[in-house]
Design an enzyme around this catalytic site. Sequence first.
Site, PDB file in Angstrom:
ATOM      1  N   SER A 122     -11.531  -1.399   0.389  1.00  0.00           N
ATOM      2  CA  SER A 122     -10.181  -1.408   0.966  1.00  0.00           C
ATOM      3  C   SER A 122     -10.234  -1.894   2.402  1.00  0.00           C
ATOM      4  O   SER A 122      -9.447  -2.745   2.826  1.00  0.00           O
ATOM      5  CB  SER A 122      -9.574  -0.005   0.918  1.00  0.00           C
ATOM      6  N   HIS A 145      -3.617   5.778   4.041  1.00  0.00           N
ATOM      7  CA  HIS A 145      -4.393   4.610   3.622  1.00  0.00           C
ATOM      8  C   HIS A 145      -3.793   3.313   4.163  1.00  0.00           C
ATOM      9  O   HIS A 145      -4.491   2.480   4.750  1.00  0.00           O
ATOM     10  CB  HIS A 145      -4.478   4.570   2.096  1.00  0.00           C
ATOM     11  N   ASP A 161       0.840  -1.200   0.000  1.00  0.00           N
ATOM     12  CA  ASP A 161       0.000   0.000   0.000  1.00  0.00           C
ATOM     13  C   ASP A 161       0.872   1.246   0.000  1.00  0.00           C
ATOM     14  O   ASP A 161       1.885   1.298  -0.697  1.00  0.00           O
ATOM     15  CB  ASP A 161      -0.914  -0.043   1.231  1.00  0.00           C
TER      16      ASP A 161
END
Length: 408
Positions: free
Chosen positions: A281, A112, A79
């Site tokens: 996600s 994220h 990520d």
Amino acid sequence: MTRRRTGRRTGAAGALTLVLLAGGAVSPTGTPVAHAEPRACTEDQVRYVADEPSGLARLGARRAWALATGRGVVVAVIDSGVSTTNAHFPAGSVLPGRSFVGGPATTDETGHGTAIAGIIAARDIGKRSGVVGVAPAATILPVKISGGESGGDEAEQRAANLARGITYAVSAGADVINLSLSTSSDRRDVRSAVAAAVGAGVVVVASAGNREQATEVKDGLRYPAANPGVLGVAATTGPDEVTEDSIHGPHVDLAAPGDTVLTTFRTGGDCVLSQQGQSTSYATAYVSGAAALLRQRFPSASPAELSHRLQSTASRGTRTIRDDLSGWGVVQPYEAMTAVLDDTVAGPVRPGGAPRASLPPAVSTVDLTPAPDPRAPARETVLWLLLGIAVAVLGLGMGRMLRVPRGS
């Protein structure tokens, strides 16, 4: 059965809406933070949320922890990096990892990757925060493929670095790989890297796709979720309705919570992530956490066997039916660790099991020809007898009337 959410999509593609819910926050020292309205989560102020993430309850995580916590299991988060300055990631919980975009993998410019890692394996830090991961003793391996010092377009960075990131994660000892990303392109290098990972015994979990972030918004296959051996994950709301933002298709294997998620926030503290555009996600991270629990519980099982356990025991309306919205249903790690599975269990066919025959429905012909009545002769005799008696009675009555004198 899970259903598609019918609410309106909101928010810009690729953006996170970060909201700290009113009444549930405390300061870093544990003092409640008083506020009447929801407040934005910001980098310059660390806040914690005392409530437990609702996704943990939906997955029955605390019940599952009696059997496994993810100890000894390495989960690669491919990520934007994972910020190790967050209190939920003390020393030893996050490995150094590797960055393909400059700077250390233990930093995260977008937040994220840190949010994903928190859902999987955030450590309990006591009463000041309710945030804890699905597999709270698992170790995170950050693999940074976007953001970083090199700048540039994040989508292009992810595409260029994804295969290399997967290959690195396998070489670094990952047991589970979390891919909270998707594309409509089936890249050969990614397909080969995924195949090598699965062949090496790694469970690979990937997002089924977010409609608001996709260049192709129509339902259909998304990769790497659609690559062989990968678990594709859709997102659900609290009532187990598939979020409107989740992309549907045959690549969806499981579903997990993905709407209004409470998890770790960037360099410090907690935050409720409420934007639907990132929903799968977060759902992917929940399934990766569940996979980590199963990997500890069944250390010698193959990725196919662990995937079968997760799918067979998922919560769904009809045990024998899979659909393109939620796959086999919402993941349930405790049931996946305790179920006795064989060819008689409803759901997907187990690895090496005999395919279930799809027999055509039996068709029978109904003969509408009247059957002969065995009592018909007797009924006919009685009918003639009654008719004869009636005629005789009628005849006697008429004869008597004729014999009566006219003047009487």
